[in-house]
Design an enzyme around this catalytic site. Structure first.
Site, PDB file in Angstrom:
ATOM      1  N   MET A   1     124.495  81.691  19.999  1.00 40.79           N
ATOM      2  CA  MET A   1     123.229  81.275  19.513  1.00 40.79           C
ATOM      3  C   MET A   1     122.349  82.456  19.304  1.00 40.79           C
ATOM      4  SD  MET A   1     122.033  78.606  18.049  1.00 40.79           S
ATOM      5  CE  MET A   1     122.501  76.862  18.545  1.00 40.79           C
TER       6      MET A   1
ATOM      7  N   GLU B   1     124.426  77.748  45.122  1.00 37.15           N
ATOM      8  CA  GLU B   1     123.488  76.451  45.219  1.00 37.15           C
ATOM      9  C   GLU B   1     122.985  76.084  44.186  1.00 37.15           C
ATOM     10  OE1 GLU B   1     123.052  79.175  47.203  1.00 37.15           O
ATOM     11  OE2 GLU B   1     122.858  78.747  49.208  1.00 37.15           O
TER      12      GLU B   1
END
Lengths: 592, 171
Positions: free
Chosen positions: A486, A56
């Site tokens: 990162m 979903e």
């Protein structure tokens, strides 16, 4: 179907009818017990296309990609309980980035609500802070009104996600349908026209500015293509420099000489210094996010700030506006342009010429320079080549979240709005792949490319199966450095190079993985092969996973270290990593 | 940037909302989610035919925070109007408290005397207790409650503040 207002139908049929009446052609969803009646109604019609996702969260990000690339409302249909909770991340993402979504969730039948029934959860309770607004439908009589209201709220004012939770008994119940024309919202009437007196005040400031800058954001994209067109006219009319947030890229063409590049934590030297030293800042549809401002008490200290935003709560939230203007940014820009012309305003030519000389000195620092390599693919080089080989008005770029996202923002040039889909506010890893699917659904003939990192893309990798099923030839360009780049960069700079859990020890073979999904896999390790392989990726008429092996330890520069001001940013060449750790204060380390 | 050192002051906000399910949850969630204070909150339907409820919130913050609270409340979809009564001219505010005091002898007599002085009404009495009803500004209630403390205060129920602007104009 073809039935109209006043006609009797079931709640499930009303959902389909209302979606069609709202101009929806595609929805993204996943069936389950509590939405079976709606899926049954869906089965018995041919007008509405359903894209079956694999999770979903994928549905919500796909709908975001669809919405962001078309300017229309994205629609999601999922079941109760886990269907709804899985969709929460995508709703918060849409809330942070002001993306219009309508999310329809099934709910257990009304008489079971509160009984801890199978696949029951308090969906409206859970999503209250994840949506712009949400509804639990209590009767079939109010269902059509709520559905139409949901679309109105999602797309009006500052756009955002709206959830409609429909218990299963209401999907079965019959009632009279009412069309969208009969719905007027009782309370929600956002102001879209800016106050003319304030706009005139802004024009005065602009006409007398010595060192002006436009700072634009995602609001310009949300306001529609007319806003981008109006922006271009105003910027050229005034001759002022312009920079933009991550979310606003494409509103102003990257190739134009007045364009300074993106600002903020990984923005260009010239954009950030221009912001810091300006005397008049014209903020259009941006919200002074912490990734933009750096240290707030040192943010552009000498400037008068004009702030145009459709959301009154954005104004004076972080930075005090000298001239606040509440309204739709497109309308306000048009009004600014009209008044500027009518009053025959002229920018201060001499001052502006001097300002541009200063900006050109900043530009000369060439802050996006990096040292290329003949033996290993530099991620910046990979984006540059991808840009050169894919650029064009029919190319759409999505990203995952991390270093690759910043490199994409820095090195991929956008000429038009709605071509750039990225998770800016929430920073959701797993956004890019499903978003690309949504974009491809909306633009079947376009080249849709997701610039990804190997860690991020794995978060919703299952959606490759969706790509295969629906024949969506998205190009997933993975810049694979085997690290959560990162995270690794921050650990290097702030935590003594202790790479805690940021290395992925057991990555899949992405080429085989692509093949396992029935898609196409490409690997590239040599810079000399890169162009040919990118061309291969473009030419293949299938979803592609491109495993681009890049330099593992590359850092993303320029960078404003946490807790520092715009004029304290550091460049790649000066950034021997050990030095940076000492630049950031203890206070800065506390920031995210 | 926004001034950090501005003084914190108390504000009474009146919020007219559509009386729909969950609206109070939205208001309360906004305050907790964004880290604002609620000193008191009262809510009741005030216009039944129009499905309008009135929420009165007592909060505190710097002027910038109060402006932000107003803007954030105004952004909630079912909110009609937000008025900062503290900033928009004179207003009256009242709170009601029910105060149970138990005791005998001099303490009991003293409690009744003080109740009379404060114009509290006796709502319930037994040979060993009183329940007083007192209406007034919150500080008057605070004062009365603190006087009852040594006289056998058992418990207090307070409604929170209801407030309205003075003069002929409505919200």
């Amino acid at each position: 179907m073809g039935s109209k207002a006043g006609a009797q139908m079931t709640g499930a049929e009303m959902v389909i009818r209302a979606l069609l009446d709202q101009g929806v052609d595609t929805i993204f969803g996943y069936p389950g017990g509590a939405v079976l009646p709606i899926y049954d109604a869906l089965f018995q019609q041919n007008e509405l296309q359903h894209i079956l996702v694999r999770h979903e969260q994928g549905a919500t990000h796909s709908a975001e990609g669809y919405a962001r690339s078309t300017g229309k409302v994205g629609v999601v249909l999922v079941t109760s309980g886990p269907g709804a909770t899985n969709a929460v991340t995508g709703m918060v993402d849409a809330l942070m980035d002001s993306i219009p979504l309508v999310v329809i969730t099934g709910q257990v039948p009304t008489h079971l609500i509160g009984s801890d029934a199978f696949q029951e959860c308090d969906t409206v309770g859970i999503t209250r802070a994840a949506t712009k607004h949400n509804y639990l439908v209590k009767s079939v009589e109010e269902l059509p009104r709520i559905l139409h209201e949901a679309f109105y709220v999602a797309r009006s004012g500052r756009p955002g996600p709206v959830l409609v939770d429909i218990p299963k008994d209401i999907q079965f119940a019959a009632g009279a349908y009412t069309g969208p024309e009969d719905v007027e919202h009782r309370t929600y009437k956002p102001r879209v026209e800016g106050d003319e007196a304030k706009i005139r005040e802004a024009i005065e400031l602009m006409a007398n500015a010595k060192r002006p800058v436009f700072y634009t954001g995602g609001g310009v994209i949300n306001s529609g293509t007319k806003a981008s067109e109006a922006l271009r006219e105003l910027v050229r009319l005034t001759g002022f420099p312009i920079t933009s947030t991550l979310m606003g890229l494409g509103a102003y063409p990257h190739s134009d000489k007045q364009w300074l590049g993106m600002l903020g934590m990984h923005g260009t030297w010239e954009a950030n210094h221009t912001m810091h030293d300006c005397d008049v800042m014209i903020c259009l549809g941006a919200r002074f996010d912490d990734r933009v401002t750096g240290r707030v008490d040192a943010f552009s200290p000498g400037s008068k700030k004009i702030h145009v935003d459709i959301d009154p709560s954005s104004i004076n939230k972080i930075v005090r506006a000298d001239v606040p203007i509440i309204g739709d940014v497109g309308n306000v820009i048009l009004e600014m342009t009209r008044i500027w012309k009518a009053e025959k305003k002229k920018a201060d030519k001499d001052a502006l010429a001097k300002w541009w000389q200063q900006i050109d000195r900043w530009r000369a620092r060439k802050s996006l320079n990096y040292s290329n390599s003949k033996t290993v693919i530099k991620p910046q080089y990979a984006v540059q080549r991808l840009y050169e080989l894919t650029k064009g008005p029919n190319t759409y770029i999505t990203t995952e979240v991390g270093q690759h996202q910043m490199w994409a923002a820095q090195y991929y040039g956008f000429e038009e709005p709605n071509r750039w889909m990225t998770s800016g506010g929430l920073g959701t890893m797993g956004y890019g792949l499903p978003a690309a699917l949504g974009v491809q659904v909306a633009h079947p003939d376009a080249l849709v490319c997701c610039i990804a990192g190997e860690a991020s893309v794995l978060m919703n990798m299952q959606e490759m199966s969706t790509a295969a099923q629906h024949r969506l030839p998205v190009k997933i360009f993975i810049m694979n450095n085997e690290y959560m780049g990162m995270v690794r960069q921050w650990q290097q700079l702030l935590h003594g190079s202790r790479y805690s859990q940021s290395y992925s020890e057991a990555l899949p073979d992405f080429v085989k993985l692509a093949e396992a999904y029935g898609c196409y896999g490409i690997r590239c390790e040599d810079p000399a092969d890169l162009d040919a392989k990118i061309k291969e990726m473009i030419e293949v008429d299938a979803p592609v996973l491109f495993d681009c092996r890049v330099e593992k330890m590359e850092n993303c520069f320029p960078m404003i270290p946490s807790g520092k001001a715009h004029n304290e940013m550091i460049l790649g060449d000066a950034a021997a990593a050990e030095d940076i750790g000492s630049v950031i204060t203890e206070e800065g380390k506390m920031l995210v | 940037m926004l001034a950090k050192n501005e003084p914190v002051s108390r504000h009474v906000l009146s919020v007219l909302v559509d009386n729909e399910p969950g609206v109070l949850g939205r208001v309360v969630g906004l305050f907790s989610g964004r880290g604002y204070n609620i000193e008191s909150l009262t809510v009741s339907e005030t216009e039944h035919d129009k499905h309008v409820s009135r929420i009165t919130i007592v909060t505190s913050g710097t002027p910038a925070i109060i402006d932000q609270i107003e803007a954030q409340l105004g952004r909630l979809v079912p909110v009609h109007t937000v008025v900062d009564l503290t900033n928009s001219g004179p207003s009256v505010e009242r709170e009601l408290a029910l105060i149970k005091v138990a005791g005998a002898g001099d303490a009991r007599a003293e409690a009744l005397r003080l109740a009379d002085a404060f114009r509290a009404r006796v709502m319930d009495a037994t040979t060993e207790s009183f329940v007083f009803e007192l209406t007034g500004k919150p500080d008057k209630l605070d004062q009365f409650i603190s006087l009852m403390l040594p006289l056998g205060l058992v418990e207090v129920s307070r409604t929170g503040v209801a407030a309205i602007s003075r003069g002929p104009k409505g919200m």
